[in-house]
Design an enzyme around this catalytic site. Structure first.
Site, PDB file in Angstrom:
ATOM      1  N   TYR A 179       7.408  11.671  -0.716  1.00  0.00           N
ATOM      2  CA  TYR A 179       7.361  10.275  -1.184  1.00  0.00           C
ATOM      3  C   TYR A 179       8.768   9.656  -1.166  1.00  0.00           C
ATOM      4  O   TYR A 179       8.965   8.538  -0.688  1.00  0.00           O
ATOM      5  CB  TYR A 179       6.787  10.279  -2.597  1.00  0.00           C
ATOM      6  CG  TYR A 179       6.601   8.926  -3.242  1.00  0.00           C
ATOM      7  CD1 TYR A 179       5.564   8.084  -2.856  1.00  0.00           C
ATOM      8  CD2 TYR A 179       7.442   8.503  -4.273  1.00  0.00           C
ATOM      9  CE1 TYR A 179       5.374   6.861  -3.476  1.00  0.00           C
ATOM     10  CE2 TYR A 179       7.257   7.279  -4.902  1.00  0.00           C
ATOM     11  CZ  TYR A 179       6.221   6.463  -4.498  1.00  0.00           C
ATOM     12  OH  TYR A 179       6.037   5.247  -5.106  1.00  0.00           O
ATOM     13  N   THR A 186       0.859   1.378 -14.681  1.00  0.00           N
ATOM     14  CA  THR A 186      -0.316   1.221 -13.812  1.00  0.00           C
ATOM     15  C   THR A 186      -1.215   2.447 -13.997  1.00  0.00           C
ATOM     16  O   THR A 186      -0.860   3.394 -14.700  1.00  0.00           O
ATOM     17  CB  THR A 186       0.067   1.155 -12.319  1.00  0.00           C
ATOM     18  OG1 THR A 186       0.722   2.383 -11.972  1.00  0.00           O
ATOM     19  CG2 THR A 186       0.961  -0.009 -11.988  1.00  0.00           C
ATOM     20  N   ALA A 197       8.157  23.763  -1.427  1.00  0.00           N
ATOM     21  CA  ALA A 197       7.691  25.104  -1.052  1.00  0.00           C
ATOM     22  C   ALA A 197       6.172  25.204  -1.076  1.00  0.00           C
ATOM     23  O   ALA A 197       5.578  25.989  -0.334  1.00  0.00           O
ATOM     24  CB  ALA A 197       8.293  26.135  -2.010  1.00  0.00           C
ATOM     25  N   ASN A 222      13.069  12.662  -6.886  1.00  0.00           N
ATOM     26  CA  ASN A 222      12.189  13.045  -7.987  1.00  0.00           C
ATOM     27  C   ASN A 222      11.564  14.403  -7.706  1.00  0.00           C
ATOM     28  O   ASN A 222      11.153  14.676  -6.577  1.00  0.00           O
ATOM     29  CB  ASN A 222      11.095  11.984  -8.163  1.00  0.00           C
ATOM     30  CG  ASN A 222      10.583  11.919  -9.582  1.00  0.00           C
ATOM     31  OD1 ASN A 222      11.104  12.604 -10.469  1.00  0.00           O
ATOM     32  ND2 ASN A 222       9.570  11.123  -9.800  1.00  0.00           N
ATOM     33  N   ALA A 275       0.853  -1.205   0.000  1.00  0.00           N
ATOM     34  CA  ALA A 275       0.000   0.000   0.000  1.00  0.00           C
ATOM     35  C   ALA A 275       0.880   1.243   0.000  1.00  0.00           C
ATOM     36  O   ALA A 275       1.876   1.317   0.723  1.00  0.00           O
ATOM     37  CB  ALA A 275      -0.911   0.004   1.219  1.00  0.00           C
TER      38      ALA A 275
HETATM   39  P1  NAD Z   1      -2.099   2.179  -6.717  1.00  0.00           P
HETATM   40  O1  NAD Z   1      -2.471   3.538  -6.299  1.00  0.00           O
HETATM   41  O2  NAD Z   1      -2.713   1.620  -7.959  1.00  0.00           O
HETATM   42  O3  NAD Z   1      -2.366   1.139  -5.528  1.00  0.00           O
HETATM   43  C1  NAD Z   1      -2.087   1.428  -4.175  1.00  0.00           C
HETATM   44  C2  NAD Z   1      -3.101   0.727  -3.312  1.00  0.00           C
HETATM   45  O4  NAD Z   1      -2.809   1.052  -1.944  1.00  0.00           O
HETATM   46  C3  NAD Z   1      -4.527   1.199  -3.618  1.00  0.00           C
HETATM   47  O5  NAD Z   1      -5.372   0.098  -3.813  1.00  0.00           O
HETATM   48  C4  NAD Z   1      -4.892   1.976  -2.362  1.00  0.00           C
HETATM   49  O6  NAD Z   1      -6.287   1.939  -2.046  1.00  0.00           O
HETATM   50  C5  NAD Z   1      -4.047   1.275  -1.299  1.00  0.00           C
HETATM   51  N1  NAD Z   1      -3.882   2.122  -0.125  1.00  0.00           N
HETATM   52  C6  NAD Z   1      -3.560   3.441  -0.111  1.00  0.00           C
HETATM   53  N2  NAD Z   1      -3.590   3.905   1.153  1.00  0.00           N
HETATM   54  C7  NAD Z   1      -3.931   2.871   1.951  1.00  0.00           C
HETATM   55  C8  NAD Z   1      -4.140   2.738   3.345  1.00  0.00           C
HETATM   56  N3  NAD Z   1      -4.009   3.768   4.169  1.00  0.00           N
HETATM   57  N4  NAD Z   1      -4.494   1.526   3.841  1.00  0.00           N
HETATM   58  C9  NAD Z   1      -4.637   0.465   2.998  1.00  0.00           C
HETATM   59  N5  NAD Z   1      -4.464   0.546   1.672  1.00  0.00           N
HETATM   60  C10 NAD Z   1      -4.120   1.732   1.146  1.00  0.00           C
HETATM   61  O7  NAD Z   1      -0.507   2.169  -6.844  1.00  0.00           O
HETATM   62  P2  NAD Z   1       0.503   1.139  -7.531  1.00  0.00           P
HETATM   63  O8  NAD Z   1       1.078   1.816  -8.705  1.00  0.00           O
HETATM   64  O9  NAD Z   1      -0.104  -0.210  -7.699  1.00  0.00           O
HETATM   65  O10 NAD Z   1       1.637   1.112  -6.409  1.00  0.00           O
HETATM   66  C11 NAD Z   1       1.773   0.088  -5.435  1.00  0.00           C
HETATM   67  C12 NAD Z   1       3.041   0.357  -4.636  1.00  0.00           C
HETATM   68  O11 NAD Z   1       4.144   0.440  -5.534  1.00  0.00           O
HETATM   69  C13 NAD Z   1       3.003   1.688  -3.873  1.00  0.00           C
HETATM   70  O12 NAD Z   1       3.657   1.519  -2.646  1.00  0.00           O
HETATM   71  C14 NAD Z   1       3.793   2.611  -4.791  1.00  0.00           C
HETATM   72  O13 NAD Z   1       4.359   3.674  -4.077  1.00  0.00           O
HETATM   73  C15 NAD Z   1       4.838   1.666  -5.325  1.00  0.00           C
HETATM   74  N6  NAD Z   1       5.456   2.078  -6.597  1.00  0.00           N
HETATM   75  C16 NAD Z   1       4.738   2.176  -7.756  1.00  0.00           C
HETATM   76  C17 NAD Z   1       5.384   2.551  -8.932  1.00  0.00           C
HETATM   77  C18 NAD Z   1       4.672   2.654 -10.259  1.00  0.00           C
HETATM   78  O14 NAD Z   1       5.312   2.987 -11.262  1.00  0.00           O
HETATM   79  N7  NAD Z   1       3.382   2.380 -10.350  1.00  0.00           N
HETATM   80  C19 NAD Z   1       6.756   2.828  -8.918  1.00  0.00           C
HETATM   81  C20 NAD Z   1       7.441   2.721  -7.722  1.00  0.00           C
HETATM   82  C21 NAD Z   1       6.784   2.330  -6.576  1.00  0.00           C
END
Ligand code: NAD
Length: 441
Positions: A347, A382, A292, A341, A283
């Site tokens: 983040y 995604t 800023a 970034n 998550a």
């Molecule tokens: P996404 O937004 O599609 O999925 C994230 C999920 O986490 C969602 O279903 C959301 O409801 C859930 N979530 C958010 N807050 C929550 C909480 N407080 N309690 C429970 N669930 C919660 O994102 P994603 O692209 O599938 O990313 C998944 C992970 O991978 C994240 O940690 C993201 O930071 C990391 N990530 C993604 C990418 C990318 O390119 N997509 C790159 C690097 C890292």
């Protein structure tokens, strides 16, 4: 998500046009869905078919119906080249690397693998040895940039005596499962030893943020491997959770991991289920703005979801006995945490913090038979990345050695390898799933 340039460049007209204009033509990766999960082959083993993993590789190849070769032949297209450079102690002994790859690199098949094996540099007897072993990283990163044709290049440092613990890692690195992992060192040490189980059948797995994106892909892969998955997400994601329950038969948990009693209620739930074998902290949220302009709420929410809550859950589950023996914890970090970034100071802090958390916790948890690792995805296709403006999205997609974005399945595959009961020798690592992104170290 569709990648129109990749499709176009690999079409008849597009291939001709990109060739004529001298534009890059990335080869679509082959993953489990296209090529299965087994070992690529045949394998050419250097030097001269020897090396401390030659017997293990011979056995793995044999089990996969593949052959190993001790000598290069111009008539063979190799699925993988494996060179054991563990004994390189100085520039003279490293010449073997040059000779082997100079001759053989053009013989690797498209989608093939290159693997260099070394000894952890700090374990070498003198400065010459440490220097050359550390130098292997530079060599591997360069080969990964040269290889193209969706060939992934891996560096594996194996501690002396830990060869037997390397099997699940070899199977991962030499298979289509590692399609989007390339150009970085991975280490295998003693870790949690003495486990003869491999695979996820029957293991209890908690996936947070499971309703969509990467979390959904993780859930699907573990279910396909026979695990009993509990898919957790916020109450607002109930539609996605219900679809997973209906489609895969997983158990679901609607919980906000930042709720004040989240860790305690997860522990109670875990104990009622008999504990978890694997916990995957997936998550995560982004609330991007330059420092800023950033609101305190944006800073706080990102830190709470991405770092504070999963750390508290880890501590509560470990201390409260919500874990089963030979446990695995995997956190999803991010390349943003490594490279930084624009607009993501909150983040990047929360994600880079996992690098520190994993390093600190790994030697502590291993005493209890638990490993903890992180994956750091780069650009993954995604909903999150589909929302990025076109020009920035294109840059993110192309600025890696594979010339394309990864799929959620690539992150899931890497997590499944780290969480495997047979991967006890891999501990405290941060493995990038980024196609060797050109950003960051
Ligand atoms: P996404 O937004 O599609 O999925 C994230 C999920 O986490 C969602 O279903 C959301 O409801 C859930 N979530 C958010 N807050 C929550 C909480 N407080 N309690 C429970 N669930 C919660 O994102 P994603 O692209 O599938 O990313 C998944 C992970 O991978 C994240 O940690 C993201 O930071 C990391 N990530 C993604 C990418 C990318 O390119 N997509 C790159 C690097 C890292």
């Amino acid at each position: 998500m569709s990648d129109r340039y990749l499709d176009f460049a690999n079409s008849g007209v597009g291939g001709w046009l990109t060739g004529a204009l001298g534009l890059p033509r990335p080869a679509p990766l082959q993953r489990r869905a296209e090529a299965g999960a087994g070992l690529v082959g045949p394998l050419l083993l250097g030097p001269d078919g020897n090396g401390r993993l030659a017997a293990i590789l011979g056995r793995l190849a044999g089990a996969a119906g593949q052959k190993t070769h001790a000598a290069w032949s111009p008539d063979v297209r190799y699925g993988g080249l494996v060179f054991d450079a563990s004994n390189c102690v100085d520039a003279a002994s490293a010449q073997g690397l040059y000779r082997f790859f100079h001759q053989a690199i053009r013989s690797v098949a498209e989608h093939g693998r290159i693997l260099v094996i070394g000894t952890p540099p700090e374990l070498m007897a003198d400065v010459g040895g440490e220097a050359i072993q550390r130098g292997l990283e530079g060599f591997v990163r360069s080969l990964a940039k040269e290889a193209r044709r969706s060939i992934a290049v891996h560096m594996l440092y194996i501690a002396p005596g830990a060869e037997g613990a390397a099997e699940s890692t070899l199977e991962f690195l030499l298979s289509p499962r590692s399609a989007y992992v390339s150009g970085q060192p991975i280490r295998v040490g003693a870790g949690v030893a003495g486990v003869d189980q491999a695979g996820h059948k029957g293991r209890r797995v908690l996936v947070t943020g499971a309703s969509r994106g990467i979390g959904e892909a993780i859930t699907r892969l573990f279910v396909a491997e026979g695990a009993q998955v509990v898919a957790l997400d916020v109450a607002g994601a109930v539609e996605g959770l219900s679809a997973l329950k209906a489609g895969l038969g997983v158990e679901t948990l609607a919980l906000d991991i930042t709720a004040p009693d989240a860790a305690e209620s997860l522990l109670a739930d875990a104990l009622a289920r008999g504990g978890y074998d694997v916990v995957i902290h997936n998550a995560g949220i982004t609330l991007d703005r330059t420092i800023a302009r950033m609101e305190p709420r944006e800073w706080d929410s990102v830190m709470a979801v991405n770092l504070t809550a999963p750390l508290a859950i880890t501590r509560t589950l470990v201390e409260g006995g919500g874990r089963r023996p030979n446990g695995r914890i995997v956190a999803v970090s991010s390349l943003s945490g490594i490279a930084g970034n624009m607009g993501q100071s909150n983040y990047a802090l929360s994600k880079a913090a996992w690098i520190g958390a994993v390093r600190r916790l790994a030697p502590q948890l291993v005493e209890q038979g638990i490993t903890i690792n992180a994956v750091a995805p780069g650009f993954i296709e995604t909903q999150m990345t589909a929302a990025i403006p076109f020009a920035i999205r294109e840059a993110g997609r192309r600025m890696n050695s594979m010339g394309q974005g990864g799929h959620p399945a690539d992150v899931a595959e890497t997590i499944a390898w780290l969480a495997d009961p047979a991967s006890g020798g891999v501990n405290g690592q941060v493995v990038r799933v980024c196609g060797q992104s050109l950003l960051g170290a």
